[in-house]
Enzyme design. Sequence first.
Site, short mmCIF file in Angstrom:
data_model
loop_
_atom_site.label_atom_id
_atom_site.label_comp_id
_atom_site.label_asym_id
_atom_site.label_seq_id
_atom_site.Cartn_x
_atom_site.Cartn_y
_atom_site.Cartn_z
CE1 TYR A 178 4.58 11.27 -3.79
CE2 TYR A 178 6.17 9.76 -4.80
CZ TYR A 178 5.65 11.04 -4.64
OH TYR A 178 6.19 12.08 -5.34
NE ARG A 231 5.50 -0.57 -4.23
CZ ARG A 231 6.77 -0.77 -4.54
NH1 ARG A 231 7.50 -1.61 -3.82
NH2 ARG A 231 7.34 -0.09 -5.52
N GLY A 259 0.81 -1.20 0.00
CA GLY A 259 0.00 0.00 0.00
C GLY A 259 0.85 1.25 0.00
CG HIS A 260 4.62 1.33 0.33
ND1 HIS A 260 4.39 0.30 1.21
CD2 HIS A 260 5.75 1.00 -0.35
CE1 HIS A 260 5.34 -0.61 1.09
NE2 HIS A 260 6.18 -0.22 0.14
CB ALA A 261 4.48 4.35 -4.84
#
Length: 307
Positions: A291, A266, A219-221
């Site tokens: 992010y 992802r 749950g981030h980039a």
Amino acid sequence: MATYFVHPQGLCESTQVGEGSRIWAFAHVLPKAVIGRDCNICDHVFVENDVRVGDRVTVKCGVQLWDGIELEDDVFVGPNATFTNDKYPRSKQYPARYPRTVVKRGASIGANATILPGITIGERAMVAAGAVVTRDVAPDAQVRGSPARQMKSMREASSQMTAGTTVEAGIEGCRLIELPRINDPRGNLTFIEGTVHVPFDIKRVYYLYDVPGGESRGGHAHRELEQLIVAMSGSFDVIVDDGSARKTFTLNRSYVGLYMPTMVWRELVNFSSGAVCTVMASHRYDEADYYRDYDAFVVATKSAAAP
């Protein structure tokens, strides 16, 4: 308490059944059979005593696994495929020892195929529906016909993985990479070298484990970080998103990794029981590189794409 499922109309006499496996209606598993984790034993399957089934194996309806049969991890057996274990069968006459038939890891057997006794079907091989296999099948081979003949190597097919190369791509830059393997009867070995098997120098390694069913991770980039994600055990899905398109990759082999470039969101979902996710990263941990808010990530991708 059993950690596997047996349908009320199934009969499982074995206690050697792995966690998460499912044995469906009218299947019959004899007491000495061994079945691994996360297997699916479908309706009307018979499993005799001297049978070993690895992890994540699927055996479709109407299959009989006789004494001397071994299915390694990730094998698929199609409906009504037929295994034999006696070259010269006679009523009420039994061989002193049944020949071993081994289907190696990742191989698939099509519907209604027939496998003669003592055959070894190599890793990732594909036996076509209706084939009659009378001799060993090489790793990665694709065979069909009666008697079965090799048509081509699965490595030559567009869907087949080749060591060290991209085997599937999706969102720009994301791709599955098959890692090198050293096969050994005592256990296989895979190694990863930074800048050789992945396009970055590995600065950090971490792993996820004991993830409860239904939970998701990620749950981030990342702004600058690149990664390789590998399912060391079990399986899970990785949903990748570049702000305008999404794709799901399934990881279920310890020798295949998903390369994640910069600026891709992802999420890791659908963890199987006992799954272990290992991540190799191009940088040390830096919270400023993340992010964590999807809307902010989308804004950043659109700004980067603007002329």
